[in-house]
Design an enzyme around this catalytic site. Structure first.
Site, PDB file in Angstrom:
ATOM      1  N   LYS A 111       0.818  -1.215   0.000  1.00  0.00           N
ATOM      2  CA  LYS A 111       0.000   0.000   0.000  1.00  0.00           C
ATOM      3  C   LYS A 111       0.850   1.263   0.000  1.00  0.00           C
ATOM      4  CE  LYS A 111      -4.352  -1.605   1.958  1.00  0.00           C
ATOM      5  NZ  LYS A 111      -5.349  -1.410   3.025  1.00  0.00           N
ATOM      6  N   LYS A 194      -4.426  -9.874  -7.133  1.00  0.00           N
ATOM      7  CA  LYS A 194      -5.650 -10.066  -6.361  1.00  0.00           C
ATOM      8  C   LYS A 194      -6.772  -9.143  -6.867  1.00  0.00           C
ATOM      9  CE  LYS A 194      -5.780  -8.056  -2.270  1.00  0.00           C
ATOM     10  NZ  LYS A 194      -5.653  -7.654  -0.880  1.00  0.00           N
ATOM     11  N   LYS A 197     -10.469  -3.588  -4.427  1.00  0.00           N
ATOM     12  CA  LYS A 197     -11.253  -2.352  -4.571  1.00  0.00           C
ATOM     13  C   LYS A 197     -10.424  -1.246  -5.186  1.00  0.00           C
ATOM     14  CE  LYS A 197     -13.790  -3.182  -0.288  1.00  0.00           C
ATOM     15  NZ  LYS A 197     -13.674  -3.014   1.166  1.00  0.00           N
TER      16      LYS A 197
HETATM   17  P1  AMP Z   1     -11.115  -5.398   2.554  1.00  0.00           P
HETATM   18  O1  AMP Z   1     -11.922  -5.092   1.356  1.00  0.00           O
HETATM   19  O2  AMP Z   1      -9.649  -5.273   2.298  1.00  0.00           O
HETATM   20  O3  AMP Z   1     -11.577  -4.726   3.796  1.00  0.00           O
HETATM   21  O4  AMP Z   1     -11.326  -6.948   2.803  1.00  0.00           O
HETATM   22  C1  AMP Z   1     -12.472  -7.475   3.450  1.00  0.00           C
HETATM   23  C2  AMP Z   1     -12.424  -8.997   3.465  1.00  0.00           C
HETATM   24  O5  AMP Z   1     -12.458  -9.503   2.126  1.00  0.00           O
HETATM   25  C3  AMP Z   1     -11.143  -9.565   4.083  1.00  0.00           C
HETATM   26  O6  AMP Z   1     -11.472 -10.708   4.851  1.00  0.00           O
HETATM   27  C4  AMP Z   1     -10.299  -9.939   2.912  1.00  0.00           C
HETATM   28  O7  AMP Z   1      -9.412 -10.998   3.192  1.00  0.00           O
HETATM   29  C5  AMP Z   1     -11.368 -10.377   1.899  1.00  0.00           C
HETATM   30  N1  AMP Z   1     -10.895 -10.179   0.517  1.00  0.00           N
HETATM   31  C6  AMP Z   1     -10.572  -8.997  -0.078  1.00  0.00           C
HETATM   32  N2  AMP Z   1     -10.172  -9.183  -1.345  1.00  0.00           N
HETATM   33  C7  AMP Z   1     -10.238 -10.534  -1.568  1.00  0.00           C
HETATM   34  C8  AMP Z   1      -9.962 -11.381  -2.714  1.00  0.00           C
HETATM   35  N3  AMP Z   1      -9.544 -10.863  -3.862  1.00  0.00           N
HETATM   36  N4  AMP Z   1     -10.142 -12.717  -2.565  1.00  0.00           N
HETATM   37  C9  AMP Z   1     -10.578 -13.245  -1.389  1.00  0.00           C
HETATM   38  N5  AMP Z   1     -10.862 -12.516  -0.291  1.00  0.00           N
HETATM   39  C10 AMP Z   1     -10.695 -11.175  -0.368  1.00  0.00           C
END
Ligand code: AMP
Ligand code: TRP
Length: 335
Positions: A111, A194, A197
């Site tokens: 990041k 990956k 967002k």
């Molecule tokens: P975040 O959007 O970073 O707050 O992530 C929220 C949840 O979604 C966390 O448990 C992450 O590990 C999961 N997550 C985010 N991106 C992915 C992805 N590409 N594949 C699987 N899990 C994800």
């Protein structure tokens, strides 16, 4: 007693990776456990957020969780900043965690990028706040996607060091829950990255709010290779895009990779992509529609968050009081 805690950032649109890696598992866990699901707005501001956008995203993410099937009465759903105990415990953890531990965090490196000197102190200390989120409730199990594994190891290290420094058996050693066939969903544009967002390309991800035409278009344009689909899993080796699409299909249809390949082996991607689009629309369509309906009533969402935060504070208050005792702070309840 098992206590489930997990968090999700209110930054931009939720996508299929969030759904398959996290939210779907949160929905299934609520039937058997006491669950606390937190919209982590304090984490969001470790990188710049426009205030109006942050407010909107916080309500949208809350709506998405409820639309996906999380019951906010049976569980606790709230936004992090409404329970100040998280930030208070995070400060104590800033004094427990070591610089060397944080220096190893790969998410910070990703990041912060090349401009490390310019990253916020909050972004660096982010995993300490995450440990505080979990341990303020003495959370025992944390359902997340694969990318959060390292942060959860740090949470265990913090709990262990706190317990041993103060000679107590106070914080549990939390277990990550990383399960399902799609714990790491990759970008539709590049099977080595990956789904995220923050990817500038909208074509890299499928959002909860995408309609059937958008979903079909994104899947049609998804990167693939020229070969047909294999009939066995070893035929996916070295084909990250094919592996990703098959993994998504398997997760959405609750089948194993082998079952899916037995069905679609030999087909061209054009045909498989159509099957995948239909499945995606079937699963995400109703969630997106319900989410839009909920977002139109922000007072209702705010009331859910307020009620969740009240119940969250009731849980963390006694735990924080004990922490203050252990650390040696003078406070009103102690002589
Ligand atoms: P975040 O959007 O970073 O707050 O992530 C929220 C949840 O979604 C966390 O448990 C992450 O590990 C999961 N997550 C985010 N991106 C992915 C992805 N590409 N594949 C699987 N899990 C994800
Ligand atoms: N860091 C997590 C993410 O980006 C979000 C998060 C914050 C979290 N606090 C948490 C996840 C506590 C699990 C438990 O996905």
């Amino acid at each position: 007693m098992n206590r489930i805690f997990s968090g999700i950032q209110p930054t931009g649109n939720l996508h299929l990776g969030n759904y398959l890696g996290a939210v779907r598992n949160w929905v299934s866990l609520q039937h058997d456990y006491e669950c606390i699901y937190c919209v982590v707005d304090l984490h969001a501001i470790t990188q710049w957020q426009e205030p109006e956008e942050l407010r909107k995203s916080t309500r949208e993410v809350t709506a998405a969780l409820i639309a996906a099937g999380i019951d906010p009465k049976k569980n606790i759903v709230f936004n992090q900043s409404q329970n100040p105990d998280h930030a208070q415990l995070a400060w104590i953890f800033n004094c427990v965690a070591r610089l060397g531990w944080l220096n190893r965090m790969t998410q910070f490196k990703e990041k912060a990028g090349k401009h490390r000197e310019n990253a916020s102190v909050g972004l660096y200390a982010y995993p300490n706040l995450m440990a505080a989120d979990i341990l303020a409730y003495k959370g025992t199990h944390v359902p997340v996607g694969e990318d959060q594994k390292q942060h959860l190891e740090l949470c265990r290290d913090i709990a262990q060091k706190f317990n041993s420094d103060y000679g107590v058996e106070f914080f549990p050693i939390t277990e990550p829950l990383i399960f399902g066939t799609a714990t790491r969903v990759m970008s539709l544009r590049d099977g080595k990255n990956k789904m995220s967002k923050s990817d500038p390309s909208e074509y890299s991800r499928i959002n909860f709010t995408d309609g059937p035409d958008e979903i079909a278009k994104k899947i049609r344009k998804a990167k693939t290779d020229p070969d047909a689909l294999p009939s066995e899993a070893k035929g996916l080796e070295g084909r990250p895009e094919a592996e990703n699409l098959v993994g998504i299909y398997a997760a959405l249809s609750d089948k194993s990779i082998e079952q899916v390949l037995a069905e679609v082996g030999g087909k061209q991607f054009s045909e498989f992509k159509q099957m995948l689009s239909e499945l995606c629309v079937e699963v995400l369509g109703p969630i997106g529609n319900e989410m839009k309906r909920l977002v139109a009533e922000p007072q209702h969402i705010d009331a859910i968050l307020r009620d969740g935060a009240d119940r969250a504070r009731e849980m963390t208050h006694p735990i924080l009081e004990e922490v203050m005792d252990i650390v040696g702070f003078v406070h009103p309840l102690k002589g």
